[in-house]
Design an enzyme around this catalytic site. Structure first.
Site, mmCIF file in Angstrom:
data_model
loop_
_atom_site.group_PDB
_atom_site.id
_atom_site.type_symbol
_atom_site.label_atom_id
_atom_site.label_comp_id
_atom_site.label_asym_id
_atom_site.label_seq_id
_atom_site.Cartn_x
_atom_site.Cartn_y
_atom_site.Cartn_z
ATOM 1 N N HIS A 1 31.421 35.785 31.020
ATOM 2 C CA HIS A 1 31.258 35.461 29.597
ATOM 3 C C HIS A 1 32.529 34.822 29.041
ATOM 4 O O HIS A 1 32.475 33.770 28.395
ATOM 5 C CB HIS A 1 30.907 36.723 28.802
ATOM 6 C CG HIS A 1 31.011 36.543 27.324
ATOM 7 N ND1 HIS A 1 30.085 35.828 26.596
ATOM 8 C CD2 HIS A 1 31.952 36.952 26.440
ATOM 9 C CE1 HIS A 1 30.446 35.816 25.324
ATOM 10 N NE2 HIS A 1 31.575 36.489 25.204
ATOM 11 N N HIS B 1 31.331 40.386 32.120
ATOM 12 C CA HIS B 1 32.429 40.313 31.151
ATOM 13 C C HIS B 1 33.321 39.101 31.458
ATOM 14 O O HIS B 1 33.610 38.289 30.573
ATOM 15 C CB HIS B 1 33.242 41.614 31.215
ATOM 16 C CG HIS B 1 34.472 41.619 30.377
ATOM 17 N ND1 HIS B 1 34.487 42.070 29.076
ATOM 18 C CD2 HIS B 1 35.740 41.227 30.653
ATOM 19 C CE1 HIS B 1 35.712 41.955 28.591
ATOM 20 N NE2 HIS B 1 36.495 41.447 29.530
ATOM 21 N N ARG C 1 44.559 49.860 29.745
ATOM 22 C CA ARG C 1 44.068 51.193 29.388
ATOM 23 C C ARG C 1 43.274 51.822 30.534
ATOM 24 O O ARG C 1 42.652 52.860 30.360
ATOM 25 C CB ARG C 1 43.225 51.094 28.121
ATOM 26 C CG ARG C 1 44.086 50.674 26.926
ATOM 27 C CD ARG C 1 43.271 50.310 25.710
ATOM 28 N NE ARG C 1 42.513 51.443 25.233
ATOM 29 C CZ ARG C 1 41.253 51.364 24.803
ATOM 30 N NH1 ARG C 1 40.618 50.216 24.796
ATOM 31 N NH2 ARG C 1 40.636 52.438 24.375
#
Length: 195
Positions: A133, A130, A120
């Protein structure tokens, strides 16, 4: 080190060796590194229907895991403060080990979160934090399932599953488009819950 693995979970998929999960993670890093450049000349994908389906499936999956963690821990009289691992092959010991494996496997599935962001063209959300994690959760839960499936770790899995019910519900609603924004007033509370 591998000789200390839990014999109950050691032969399970993705657990028997660090190689499969390492290959999954390296593929993930490869996709994170090359995905944005592959998308550079392409239009961003909307993916409304796949995102809705994925997020609703993750709500259901997270609900299932939360239920299993909760019911198994209550049935086995787990302590929420300090619970040793039940290495027995009892029904409840195996049930907890299985839900720990499913939770670990959910971390593999959640790598798709990043794939959707890249497709996207929302690379700004694919931060070091991110990626770190997702990677750390993979390896932490791999080692948890391999060596200590259950015990106090169940509580982390249970809480994380609970939060993910709301997180993926939010993402499912958000995937419906701008007309849903006014119904997503609770985003800030979700952020607080995630902390």
């Amino acid at each position: 080190v591998f000789c200390f693995s839990d014999p109950r979970t050691d032969p399970w998929p993705l657990v028997y060796s660090p190689l499969p999960i390492t290959l999954v993670f390296l593929s993930y890093l490869f996709m994170v590194a090359l995905g944005p450049s592959c998308m550079r000349q392409r239009r961003r994908l909307e993916l409304r229907a796949p995102l809705l389906a994925y997020n609703l499936a993750m709500v259901a999956f997270s609900s299932y895991m939360f239920y299993e963690f909760l019911v198994t821990s209550v049935s086995a009289n787990y302590s929420y403060l300090c619970q040793p691992v039940d290495y027995s092959r009892s029904e409840l010991g195996m049930r907890m080990a299985r839900v720990c494996w499913w939770f670990f496997f959910s971390k593999v599935i959640e790598l798709l979160d990043t794939v959707f962001l890249i497709l996207r063209k929302k690379q700004e959300q694919v931060t070091f934090l991110h990626v770190y994690h997702h990677g750390s959760m993979l390896f932490n839960w791999w080692s948890g399932v391999k060596y200590v499936p259950g015990g106090q770790a169940f509580f982390v899995g249970m809480l994380n599953s609970f939060v993910h019910i709301f997180m993926y519900s939010y993402y499912a609603l958000a995937s419906l488009g701008p007309r849903m924004r006014r119904h997503l007033w609770w985003k800030r509370y979700l952020t607080i819950l995630q902390l």
